[in-house]
Design a protein around this motif. Structure first.
Motif, mmCIF file in Angstrom:
data_model
loop_
_atom_site.group_PDB
_atom_site.id
_atom_site.type_symbol
_atom_site.label_atom_id
_atom_site.label_comp_id
_atom_site.label_asym_id
_atom_site.label_seq_id
_atom_site.Cartn_x
_atom_site.Cartn_y
_atom_site.Cartn_z
ATOM 1 N N ARG A 37 -6.498 -9.911 4.597
ATOM 2 C CA ARG A 37 -6.504 -9.559 3.173
ATOM 3 C C ARG A 37 -7.782 -10.037 2.497
ATOM 4 O O ARG A 37 -8.343 -11.063 2.858
ATOM 5 C CB ARG A 37 -5.309 -10.193 2.463
ATOM 6 C CG ARG A 37 -3.997 -9.608 2.896
ATOM 7 C CD ARG A 37 -2.875 -10.218 2.090
ATOM 8 N NE ARG A 37 -1.593 -9.861 2.654
ATOM 9 C CZ ARG A 37 -0.997 -8.685 2.467
ATOM 10 N NH1 ARG A 37 -1.559 -7.775 1.702
ATOM 11 N NH2 ARG A 37 0.161 -8.418 3.026
ATOM 12 N N SER A 58 -5.871 -0.037 5.552
ATOM 13 C CA SER A 58 -5.224 -0.934 6.505
ATOM 14 C C SER A 58 -5.640 -0.508 7.897
ATOM 15 O O SER A 58 -5.911 0.665 8.144
ATOM 16 C CB SER A 58 -3.700 -0.844 6.401
ATOM 17 O OG SER A 58 -3.273 -1.311 5.143
ATOM 18 N N LYS A 59 -5.703 -1.482 8.791
ATOM 19 C CA LYS A 59 -5.983 -1.149 10.183
ATOM 20 C C LYS A 59 -5.037 -1.933 11.066
ATOM 21 O O LYS A 59 -4.992 -3.158 11.005
ATOM 22 C CB LYS A 59 -7.431 -1.501 10.539
ATOM 23 C CG LYS A 59 -7.770 -1.296 12.001
ATOM 24 C CD LYS A 59 -7.710 0.158 12.397
ATOM 25 C CE LYS A 59 -7.885 0.377 13.878
ATOM 26 N NZ LYS A 59 -7.753 1.802 14.231
ATOM 27 N N TYR A 91 -1.562 -6.059 12.275
ATOM 28 C CA TYR A 91 -2.482 -5.598 11.240
ATOM 29 C C TYR A 91 -3.705 -6.502 11.201
ATOM 30 O O TYR A 91 -3.595 -7.699 10.964
ATOM 31 C CB TYR A 91 -1.787 -5.604 9.883
ATOM 32 C CG TYR A 91 -1.079 -4.299 9.624
ATOM 33 C CD1 TYR A 91 -1.662 -3.345 8.799
ATOM 34 C CD2 TYR A 91 0.130 -4.010 10.227
ATOM 35 C CE1 TYR A 91 -1.036 -2.125 8.585
ATOM 36 C CE2 TYR A 91 0.762 -2.799 10.023
ATOM 37 C CZ TYR A 91 0.180 -1.861 9.197
ATOM 38 O OH TYR A 91 0.779 -0.660 8.987
ATOM 39 N N ALA A 92 -4.880 -5.914 11.421
ATOM 40 C CA ALA A 92 -6.123 -6.676 11.341
ATOM 41 C C ALA A 92 -6.618 -6.683 9.905
ATOM 42 O O ALA A 92 -7.248 -7.635 9.450
ATOM 43 C CB ALA A 92 -7.178 -6.077 12.261
ATOM 44 N N ARG A 132 -5.269 -5.438 5.860
ATOM 45 C CA ARG A 132 -4.120 -4.938 5.106
ATOM 46 C C ARG A 132 -4.496 -4.552 3.696
ATOM 47 O O ARG A 132 -5.036 -5.375 2.951
ATOM 48 C CB ARG A 132 -3.052 -6.021 5.021
ATOM 49 C CG ARG A 132 -2.337 -6.226 6.321
ATOM 50 C CD ARG A 132 -1.319 -7.300 6.129
ATOM 51 N NE ARG A 132 -1.399 -8.204 7.280
ATOM 52 C CZ ARG A 132 -0.484 -9.117 7.538
ATOM 53 N NH1 ARG A 132 0.529 -9.276 6.739
ATOM 54 N NH2 ARG A 132 -0.620 -9.865 8.592
ATOM 55 N N GLU A 133 -4.216 -3.312 3.328
ATOM 56 C CA GLU A 133 -4.313 -2.832 1.954
ATOM 57 C C GLU A 133 -5.549 -3.356 1.238
ATOM 58 O O GLU A 133 -5.466 -4.029 0.233
ATOM 59 C CB GLU A 133 -3.053 -3.243 1.185
ATOM 60 C CG GLU A 133 -1.836 -2.549 1.737
ATOM 61 C CD GLU A 133 -0.544 -3.228 1.306
ATOM 62 O OE1 GLU A 133 -0.610 -4.317 0.721
ATOM 63 O OE2 GLU A 133 0.509 -2.648 1.549
#
Lengths: 287, 310, 354
Positions: free
Chosen positions: C212, C11-12, C18-19, C21-22
């Motif tokens: 995502r 994640s970032k 969040y740009a 995710r996971e």
């Protein structure tokens, strides 16, 4: 690029614009021309033209007070330009390329010396040095005096900001991807700075240094406050003479100072031209 | 597409144990980076604190101090006397004169600089560059010398007066008047007005003017509705660059002005060099500085200049 | 053998936003992998994390089995081709290409040799001493490629490298890039928002949306078996018809029509039936239609001639359906205002979430 003025060529408005422009340029240059012409006048009396001569220029170079002031000016300019360029460039780098605590305060602080009136800054530094010297004397028995040192320190204080603004503008135009590309190609932070960033902002750094040099060589107000006996700079010395009246000697000194300014302009344009890079020879796709 | 381009829906993921450790590492990397930035900023920070912030503080402190009968400043008996004196009629008169002169200078500069900048921006690129250099030369030339040139020109036996006499008129006595000061100020600061105006006009997308003409605007209407609004940032930047230094001008009035044309800058200097009233001079300095800061903040708040140049 | 690039739970966050995710993703050694998505979907951030320009907020990032998440870019065995090329303007073409080797302290003669080979590879040896500004966009692009490839990276990262080129050149460069990748055998990670580019060049594609990773698969899988409404809609032309699941092989369209479709979700679920226009056939109302096909009746409201194909809009009770028919000799033309029947093989449809 074609330019469309929204005006038909040679319309009355267009003619008015042209007239205004040439009048303004005449306004810009007439006093300078008059000054230059009169500086070659042999007569003691400025207003009366007798014959062209270099008499007053010879006098300038024989005048010890002028030469001493010139020497001081050059020392101060050299010191303050060097220090301000280094500190200002570092400040610009920190502001454009890093995020750190207190950055906004720092940014504002750097603008203050530009915004603040010269007179206020002069007052500030005068009181600071006077108070500081008094305090130093009491604390460690060392009592420095006003002179080249105080002038240089003061010039650095206002020059840092100007250098920062100029270098920042250049850094802002620099694609941050270039530094990333260098890192991507195995350059360390320092190598990327030395090999990529520094060479590319050099015209900006040089421009900032030239501005600092010019401001230092021009400054009257602040220097006037923080100069000591026997340590005045050329502009302050000339200012003192000018307030008393117009003399052929001042004319000659002035023209020399103007000539120095012109050289600086020429150098600065040279830098700007060099920074624009080579002109594309061919834009043709041949693959 | 950077962080700004991300359409954020707020944080969703909950950091787990290992992830939390990683997050600390990212923070550590960021902190190391911040520390590096801070260290690079430090020398200038230190310098400006010592030679700018502290001196500013001293002036602020002095403005509340007392002047002894011998002209020394007594750092005790703190009071507002110096600030109260700012409302003396003499001070108010000088402040108003300074303000008026600065306004007049700014307006005159704008009047001549706008058409000039417009003219320059609408020339061929080659000619444009030559004209730009012609503006840059006075911009970079020594201010003191340029002001002195007007003293030579306007003197009682200077060329202007001689010309007038040669034409059979009266000798013109301009030196040491408000007019002389305004001429000197306009001369000194005109390039500061021309350059931002030129930058704004040169960058403008002239096809917008074509579009306006295409949509039936005549030349004057196109200017009023398109060119002028788009050049406002340049107008504001130029006005600030002229107005602020003229408010604090010292050299020009000192050379071209007379006893009856004392301006704020002159007056402050005299408090230190002649009257030796440091507390009052300090209060005057603080007042002048606050006015200029206010003007600058208004400028940045309202107009938010997009470019950093000038 | 470990994956060329493996991201696990990455994640970032930039501040609170969040740009990415996971993200879990394994890019195989030697493949041409594209990250595809609209701008702001997190694909560039993902690439920048692999390059080392951004550090992940969470998760693990391995390159050939070595943990690299927090390694600075200069210590990673990857190189990047930037969207803007980022050629150093104060260096010649050959100085640009040799930069990475000089930083790695490779010997002078070897640098000269490898730079020459790299420039030969992109057919720019004759411009070795030119300044980047003197080159055309396509040439600059090839210099950027040579500058990255000369270092023989384990993975080459490309950030929309063709974005700045005009259409003709872009198509030529697509072929060239694909050939080059086959020749050098280096893993390419390619970021693009252009679905055509991704479909034609990639071995596999990862589609991203709002940070995502929605689907990873070959171009065919992505195009023909989208697993989500977003992927279905983002890639190619598609009809999306709202429907309700009846059982595992039939759904009821919004207009009430019962059609066959493999569903795989519980009866009663609200879904979307995705239909590619080129998989649909158009029949006249009196024609005989094979009974195994699904049919929906409607009226022709628009016909657009594209030369090789016709596009029809058919207004039905289930919405407007777009049909693409090849312009073959003997094909029946349908006129605007005519009644027509849209028919398709149940296997040609995909059911995705609403």
């Amino acid at each position: 690029m074609s330019v469309v003025t929204g005006l038909r060529p040679k319309s009355p408005a267009e003619r008015l614009l042209a007239t205004n422009s040439w009048l303004v340029f005449a306004f810009f240059y007439a006093p300078i021309v008059v000054l230059v012409v009169f500086s070659f006048n042999a007569n003691e009396n400025v207003g009366i033209w007798t014959e062209p001569s270099l008499r007053w220029y010879r006098e300038v170079f024989r005048d010890e007070a002028v030469m001493g002031a010139l020497r001081n000016s050059l020392i101060v300019a050299a010191i303050s330009t060097t220090v301000a360029t280094i500190l200002g460039t570092m400040a610009a780098l920190a502001l454009e390329r890093f995020r750190f605590r207190g950055q906004r305060v720092y940014d504002g602080l750097l603008y203050l010396p530009i915004i603040i009136p010269e007179v206020t800054m002069a007052v500030m530094l005068l009181l600071f040095f006077a108070q500081g010297f008094q305090w130093l004397d009491g604390a460690i028995g060392w009592s420095p005096t006003f002179g080249i040192g105080t002038i240089s320190l003061s010039h650095i204080a206002f020059n840092i900001s100007f250098v920062t603004v100029v270098v920042r503008a250049r850094l802002g135009q620099l694609d941050p991807r270039l530094e990333e590309a260098a890192a991507d190609l195995y350059a360390t932070r320092w190598q990327a700075f030395r090999g990529i960033t520094l060479p590319l902002i050099l015209p900006g750094v040089a421009g900032g240094a030239l501005l600092a040099l010019t401001l230092s060589l021009d400054d009257v107000v602040i220097t006037n406050f923080v100069a000591g006996p026997g340590s005045t700079t050329l502009p302050v010395y000339v200012f003192g003479l000018v307030r008393r009246g117009v003399t052929p000697l001042i004319n000659a000194v002035s023209v020399i100072m103007l000539a120095a300014s012109m050289v600086l302009v020429a150098v600065s344009f040279g830098f700007q031209r060099g920074s624009r890079g080579r002109v594309p020879e061919s834009m043709a796709e041949d693959g | 597409m950077g962080p700004g381009g991300v359409d954020g829906r707020g944080a969703v993921s909950e950091p787990g144990g290992a992830a939390a450790a990683r997050s600390e590492l990212e923070d550590a990397a960021r902190r190391a980076e911040a520390r590096r930035g801070f260290l690079i900023a430090l020398p200038a920070w230190f310098y400006l604190t010592l030679f700018f912030v502290i001196p500013l503080g001293i002036v602020a402190v002095y403005s509340f101090a007392t002047r002894s009968s011998t002209g020394r400043t007594v750092l005790s008996d703190w009071n507002f006397d110096s600030y109260r004196r700012l409302w003396d009629s003499l001070v108010v008169e000088i402040a108003l004169r300074t303000l008026l002169l600065a306004l007049a200078t700014t307006l005159i500069c704008l009047m001549f600089a706008y058409p000039l900048a417009y003219y320059m921006a609408t020339r061929r690129p080659a000619l444009r560059n030559v004209l730009l250099i012609l503006v840059m030369i006075p911009f970079w030339s020594n201010f003191l010398v340029r002001t002195y040139a007007w003293k030579v020109l306007l003197g009682s036996d200077g060329p202007v007066s001689q010309l007038s006499q040669a034409l059979g008129g009266e000798p013109i006595r301009l030196l040491f008047t408000n007019t002389a000061v305004i001429i000197g100020l306009v001369y000194g600061f005109l390039p500061f007005m021309v350059l931002p105006l030129y930058t704004a006009l040169e960058r403008m997308d002239w096809s917008l003017v074509e579009a306006a003409r295409d949509l039936y605007a005549d030349g004057w209407t196109a200017f009023r509705k398109v060119t002028w609004p788009l050049s406002i940032p340049g107008v504001v930047a130029g006005s600030i660059l002229v107005f602020i230094p003229t408010l604090g001008a010292y050299v020009t009035p000192a050379i071209l002005g007379g006893a009856k044309t004392t301006l704020a800058g002159d007056y402050i200097v005299s408090q230190f060099l002649a009257a030796r009233n440091q507390p009052f001079g300090s209060a005057l300095s603080m007042g002048m500085m606050l006015i200029m800061l206010a003007a600058t903040i208004v400028y940045f708040r309202w107009f938010r200049p997009s470019g950093r140049d000038l | 053998m470990a994956a060329a690039v493996a991201l696990q739970g990455v994640s970032k966050a930039f501040g609170d936003v969040y740009a990415v995710r996971e993200l879990d993703l394994a890019i195989r050694d030697g493949e041409f992998f594209s990250l595809l998505g609209p701008s702001g979907c997190g694909k560039t951030t993902t690439l920048r994390m692999i390059a080392g320009f951004e550090f992940p907020t969470e998760g693990s990032l391995q390159i050939h089995g070595v943990e690299m998440a927090l390694q600075p870019p200069n210590e990673r065995p990857v190189n990047t081709v930037f969207q803007s090329y980022a050629l150093f303007p104060h260096m010649t073409v050959e100085e640009n290409v040799g930069f990475g080797l000089r930083m790695k302290k490779v010997g002078g003669t070897e640098i000269a040799e490898r730079v020459k080979r790299a420039l030969d590879m992109v057919r720019l040896s004759h411009r070795a001493t030119a300044a980047p500004k003197q080159l055309s966009g396509g040439q600059q692009q090839r210099v950027a490629l040579a500058r990255a490839l000369v270092n023989e990276p384990e993975v080459l990262l490309l950030d929309e490298p063709l974005g700045a080129l005009d259409l003709k050149l872009r198509q030529a460069m697509q072929t060239e890039l694909k050939d080059l990748q086959a020749r050098v055998g280096i893993t390419f990670v390619y970021v693009t928002h252009d679905q055509g580019e991704a479909l034609t060049m990639s071995d596999r594609i990862g589609v991203m949306h709002e940070g995502r990773l929605l689907q990873v698969g070959t171009p065919q899988e992505i195009y023909e078996r989208p697993t989500s409404r977003f992927v279905a809609g983002f890639i190619g032309e598609i009809n999306l018809l709202p429907a309700t699941v009846i059982d595992h092989d039939s759904v009821r369209l919004a207009g009430g029509r019962l059609v066959a479709a493999a569903t795989g979700v519980a009866p009663g679920s609200e879904v979307t039936v995705a239909l590619r226009p080129e998989r649909l056939e158009l029949y006249g109302v009196n024609e005989v239609i094979p009974t195994n096909l699904n049919t929906v009746r409607g009226r022709v409201t628009r016909r657009v001639y594209f030369g090789d194909v016709f596009f029809y809009d058919i207004d039905t009770t289930d919405g407007v359906i777009e049909v693409k028919e090849e312009n073959r000799p003997g094909v029946d033309l349908h006129e605007i205002g005519e009644e027509a029947v849209v028919a398709w093989d149940p296997a040609a449809s995909t059911v995705v979430e609403r």
